[in-house]
Scaffold this motif. Structure first.
Motif, PDB file in Angstrom:
ATOM      1  N   LYS A 298       0.842  -1.191   0.000  1.00 62.34           N
ATOM      2  CA  LYS A 298       0.000   0.000   0.000  1.00 62.34           C
ATOM      3  C   LYS A 298       0.881   1.246   0.000  1.00 62.34           C
TER       4      LYS A 298
ATOM      5  N   SER B 244      -5.495   2.945   1.764  1.00 62.79           N
ATOM      6  CA  SER B 244      -5.883   1.539   1.558  1.00 62.79           C
ATOM      7  C   SER B 244      -6.147   1.255   0.087  1.00 62.79           C
TER       8      SER B 244
ATOM      9  N   ASN C  26      -3.896  -0.701  -3.378  1.00 56.42           N
ATOM     10  CA  ASN C  26      -2.671  -1.346  -3.824  1.00 56.42           C
ATOM     11  C   ASN C  26      -1.822  -0.359  -4.612  1.00 56.42           C
TER      12      ASN C  26
END
Length: 755
Positions: free
Chosen positions: A72, A142, A144
């Motif tokens: 993250k 939050s 990727n």
């Protein structure tokens, strides 16, 4: 081979609509697949097989939660005030509140450094520095890292700008700040410049438009194929910039050569479809071998074993394959579609757009002067290259990929916490013989005593035990985060990495293994691996290409001169790039830094291939005229007549495309763009247009030929298209006639078809 290519060109011209529809169908299918699958590029560097790569693999296996967290984006926001942050507490709280409102933000993790220091005094040194004048705020989101786009970055940048008030400095680095700007600006500039140059080269709008369309189609197809491959392979986003810039330049260049030859063949008479066949059979043969040389040079990068280098090399090779296929099929199909309007409307004020035997262009005049007095020209060109190479003695290599918009934050953090913050080392330990405690305690003790470790007293280990309250109990693996005092790309940090790794014997006695990972360690491993691979790679690439050129030119001296000229252009490129990017010469770069570690080896591969392009396109025409009866010097001048305008145009296009990438905020793209542009300038204009023809003029007939024993072994590739030279022409056109073909001293007999 020329006979096969003749048939390919003629077929594509005659069945133009089928060929164009096939290319369009390929674009639609690949674009549809990309749209349906939405593949994502990777942001991380990976280096399997090295100590850093093993460390990252073990961290993912034994500390999966930590690995998931590292996927993250974690952006470091630096705040600074000369009068102390306590005097700006309210402004910092307002900043924190707005940061918590960012999309995908994890509000509970975004806290004012003043609040952290007050609630947890033991953490104060990690969030407040420079006597309370610099603070750090970690912004976790939050999402990727592979899904981060420029929208999140722009939202953060706008928030930071809003809170730069009353002497409070606010900057950010890492995390979403690493998001790449959408491609397009540099490409559009490159295409625009290329279009203007092709208008000048052809003196006609439609003809200039044809290579441009080919470039768009070729690069579009290449990039969609590369994007599609990211669905099943881990493709780093940094690899795409070089694939794009090389694809644009080569697609347009190869198209330029074929269209130019088609114009010459059309002027000789006969059916246009036969002219297209002859153009592909002659210029197309040069395209195939030039492309093969580039493909060998860039594809051989995979032997180094570094994923991002392999991705760049194979992606670039794919771009060359598409460019060659487009030149052989898409171009003649477009020429067939436009028919007799291919070179219309003509622009009357552009002179010498088409070579004429009774009119001397600037290229012919230059060539005539060069072959008369080659020594001053060769010496002068070599002097320029040697002067440009002088700064190479101070060349430094590193992996500082910080973009310009992150430099301000990097400076603030260095001011408050040292240069190593943000470049932590991840020390990973594991044992299969019980618990890790004894080995981990020993490692911590050794690391605390090492020079170059920031705040040694805070160094500690964390285990992977199953008890959340005490993860160090019954753990078989340990993680130690070490912050260096020096910058990630410095020699001191590299030494610290090696010192930690050198404890492996002591740790081994405790029944465990130790590895050092993290991006800083991986970059250090990358630089070391590239240093070892440079010379072997150079030998392999130059050796293979040298053998190919022996077959192309059927000579030993021509490939030898061309290869030595490349070495001169390469060291000159390294010198001038070092002067500008590392030494700050001419004030072109605001933030100087070492050259990217993989720049030398990648430049060698790409530029050698491109250099041989110009060698093939210019010198094969000289050899073609020589074997058809011209003297060595006259053949050189004839080569300038037919090739100089096209080669110069192609070189300017390539330089423009590469240079446009200096507008990118990405350091890698900017440095690669400049280095490639200046390398093409040195090699095309000084080596291929001056040094090589000059030395060939000095060698005379000796330059063209092979020893008898070798001549029997070398395959005749018919690169000049001898077998298709006169196909489709009336019988009268195939006879030798007297023309005013340019020579050193005046008109001499020359073969027909050279006009």
């Amino acid at each position: 081979m020329s006979s096969i290519l003749y048939r390919v060109g003629r077929f594509s011209f005659r069945h133009k609509w089928w060929v164009l529809v096939a290319w369009l169908a390929a674009l639609v299918v690949v674009a549809g697949s990309v749209g349906a699958l939405s593949p994502k590029f990777s942001q991380d560097f990976d280096l399997p097989g090295t100590d850093g790569g093993v460390a990252m693999e073990q961290m993912q296996e034994y500390f999966p939660q930590l690995s998931d967290q590292m996927e993250k984006p974690s952006t470091t926001v630096a705040v600074q005030a000369d009068d102390g942050l306590k005097n700006h507490a309210a402004a910092i709280d307002a900043l924190v509140t707005d940061l918590q409102k960012l999309d995908k933000a994890e509000p509970q993790t975004i806290v004012s450094p003043l609040t952290v220091a007050q609630a947890q005094p033991e953490m104060a040194a990690k969030v407040l520095g420079d006597d309370g004048r610099v603070g750090l705020i970690t912004v976790s989101q939050s999402v990727n890292m592979m899904d981060v786009d420029v929208t999140l970055k722009n939202q953060l940048v706008d928030t930071l700008a809003k809170h730069r008030v009353d002497g409070l400095k606010v900057e950010a680095m890492g995390g979403v700040m690493s998001a790449m700007e959408p491609a397009g600006k540099a490409e559009l500039i490159g295409f625009a410049i290329a279009f203007v140059i092709m208008i000048i080269a052809f003196g006609a709008l439609v003809a200039a438009f044809i290579p441009l369309v080919t470039g768009i189609v070729g690069v579009g197809l290449t990039m969609m194929l590369v994007t599609l491959s990211a669905e099943v392979l881990s493709i780093n986003q940094a690899a795409t910039a070089i694939i794009t810039m090389l694809g644009i330049a080569v697609c347009i260049d190869y198209s330029l050569f074929v269209v130019s030859r088609y114009r010459s063949e059309s002027a000789r008479g006969g059916a246009r479809e036969d002219a297209a066949g002859r153009a592909v059979g002659t210029a197309g043969s040069a395209v195939v071998f030039a492309g093969l040389t580039v493909i060998i040079a860039v594809a051989a990068l995979m032997v180094i074993g570094i994923p991002i280098i392999t991705q760049m090399g194979l992606g670039a090779a794919l771009a060359i394959v598409v460019a060659v296929c487009a030149a052989l099929t898409f171009i003649p199909a477009l020429l067939g579609a436009f028919g007799r309007f291919a070179f219309a409307p003509r622009i009357p004020w552009i002179k010498h757009a088409e070579p004429r035997p009774n009119v001397d262009s600037l290229g012919v005049k230059f060539g005539r002067q060069l072959v008369k007095r080659p020594v001053p020209f060769v010496v002068g060109a070599l002097a320029i290259l040697i002067a440009a190479a002088i700064p190479m003695s101070g060349m430094q290599l590193g992996m500082d990929t910080t973009t310009d918009d992150q430099v301000a934050a990097q400076e603030l953090i260095s001011e408050g916490f040292g240069e190593g913050v943000g470049g932590q080392l991840m020390v990973v330990m594991h044992t299969d013989k019980g618990t890790i405690n004894a080995a981990a305690d020993t490692a911590v003790e050794k690391i605390r005593a090492m020079e170059g470790v920031a705040e040694p007293a805070t160094v500690a280990w964390m285990g992977n035990g199953t008890d959340p309250k005490n993860p160090n109990a019954n753990a078989d693996s340990a993680m130690i985060v070490v912050t260096p005092t020096s910058s990630p790309s410095s020699e001191q940090t590299h030494d610290l990495v090696e010192k930690i790794r050198a404890t492996s014997d002591v740790i081994g006695e405790k029944g465990a293994e130790i590895h050092v990972g993290g991006q800083t360690a991986i970059m250090s491993d990358l630089s070391a691996k590239l240093d070892k691979a440079l010379i072997p790679y150079l030998i392999v690439v130059v050796g293979l290409a040298f053998l190919i050129m022996i077959g192309v030119f059927r000579s030993l001296l021509v490939p030898l001169v061309g290869t030595l000229g490349f070495i001169f252009s390469m060291v000159a490129t390294f010198g001038i790039t070092t002067a500008i990017f590392t030494d700050g010469a001419f004030g072109l770069i605001d933030h100087t830094k070492p050259l990217i570690s993989f720049l030398p080896i990648f430049l060698i591969g790409v530029v050698f291939g491109l250099a041989m392009d110009y060698q093939v396109f210019l010198v094969t025409r000289m050899r073609e005229e020589f074997i058809h009866g011209m003297s060595a010097k006259d053949a050189i001048v004839a080569g300038y007549r037919h090739g100089s305008r096209v080669v110069v145009s192609a070189a300017i296009i390539m330089i423009s495309v590469f240079a446009a990438f200096m507008l990118s905020p990405d350091t890698t793209a900017k440095m690669m763009g400049f280095a490639l542009a200046i390398a093409v300038f040195f090699d095309a204009f000084l080596v291929r247009m001056v040094i090589v023809p000059g030395i060939l003029a000095m060698l005379g007939d000796r330059a063209w030929g092979l020893p008898r024993w070798l001549d029997k072994l070398v395959i005749n590739f018919d690169i000049e298209g001898e077998k298709v030279r006169d196909r489709g022409l009336p019988a009268a056109e195939t006879e030798v006639v007297t023309s005013a073909e340019s020579t050193v001293d005046g008109a001499e007999p020359a073969p027909s078809g050279t006009a």
